[in-house]
Scaffold this active site. Structure first.
Site: not given
Ligand code: BDR
Ligand code: CA
Length: 315
Positions: A244
């Site tokens: 992500h």
């Molecule tokens: C986002 O949620 C967090 O757990 C990750 O770091 C990322 O920023 C993804 O949904």
């Protein structure tokens, strides 16, 4: 082109750590500060992880500011895939920089004020966690928006569906009221939602390629990614984890690798199944002015080649 004057607001977090390491090694990014928020883990461990990542990167020149310890209105909400420490089983080196005495929101407001005056270049705020610090900064003075080049965020979900509820993505769900303030602020916004991050799959083959890079940073990234594997090929179409947060760093450095679509985006703050959902008016049915550039696709192989090249700079 001059490097982009940037602050990263983060809640490290496995993928946040990889994003920070990539940003710290990107010649396209002039990282002026790291501001830390609650999110994946509590503020204390999140700050510790940010400081330790800078130590791993061999960087003592980037100020680190602690910010909001909780969301504006909702109950605190934690990440699910990062382990107790936020970095899984990884042992990071001891911190080498102290946390700045200045609160993250105050630091952001100070930098935006300087940019709005024209004393510094417009500031890119790259958010890879909940938006509390940014909302607190912007709420201090509507004039601060004039100092924002863009808010480039990992957050939101559209056709992909949510990752913590059927409709909501974690960073928005962890503080939907802050997200609403940010989306209504008038600042230019670029979003990397789950729709694009699910195309950035750290498959076993890609992780192996990163692991073959020499040096302790690549070894740490490979260990983080092995821990982060979601083991859900039915959802993602392959083994591995969606990468992500590095995705939005990739967009800052290499926007040519992404497809973008512009639309008005609103945040649902109604308690219920759509709490924290990002809603895009793709077809202009509301007549509202578009407030976001939404990343909808990327060249995944080229993105991982960029990531390898960038992390390879540490060796
Ligand atoms: C986002 O949620 C967090 O757990 C990750 O770091 C990322 O920023 C993804 O949904
Ligand atoms: Ca994050």
């Amino acid at each position: 082109m001059a490097p982009i004057a940037t602050v990263i607001d983060t809640d490290p977090g496995v993928d946040d750590c990889i994003a920070l390491l990539a940003a710290l090694a990107s010649p396209e990014i002039d990282l002026r500060a790291i501001t830390v928020t609650h999110g994946n883990v509590e503020l204390g461990p999140a700050l510790e992880n940010a400081r330790r990542i800078c130590a791993l990167a061999g960087r003592t020149d980037v100020p680190i500011h602690g910010g909001a310890a909780r969301p504006l209105l909702r109950a605190p909400y934690r990440g699910k895939f990062h382990g107790r420490s936020g970095v899984g089983p990884l042992e990071l080196p001891s911190p080498e920089v102290d946390v700045s005495a200045e609160h993250a929101a105050t630091a952001l407001a100070r930098m935006l004020r300087a940019a709005a005056r024209g004393d510094t270049p417009p500031l890119t705020i790259c958010t890879i966690g909940p938006l509390t610090n940014v909302a607190l900064a912007l709420a201090q003075d509507p004039g601060l928006v004039a100092g924002v080049a863009r808010i480039a965020m990992m957050g939101g979900a559209f056709q992909a569906g949510g990752n913590r509820t059927p409709s909501a993505e974690f960073n928005i769900l962890a503080d939907p009221h802050a997200a609403r303030i940010v989306f209504a602020s008038g600042a230019p916004i670029v979003m990397a939602p789950l729709d694009v991050t699910h195309q950035a799959m750290a498959t076993p083959a890609r992780v192996e390629t990163l692991a073959r890079l020499p040096g302790r940073v690549a070894a740490a990234v490979a260990e983080l990614l092995a821990f982060f594997d979601r083991k859900d090929p039915a959802r993602y179409g392959s083994q591995g984890a969606p990468l992500h947060d590095p995705t939005i760093i990739g967009w800052l450095a290499r926007p040519d690798l992404f497809r973008v679509r512009r639309a008005p985006v609103e945040i649902c703050i109604d308690e219920g199944p759509a709490f924290g959902q990002t809603i895009a008016d793709w077809w202009g049915v509301t007549g509202q002015t578009a407030n976001a550039d939404i990343l909808t696709g990327l060249d995944a192989d080229a993105f991982f080649a960029w990531l390898g090249e960038t992390l390879g700079r540490y060796s």
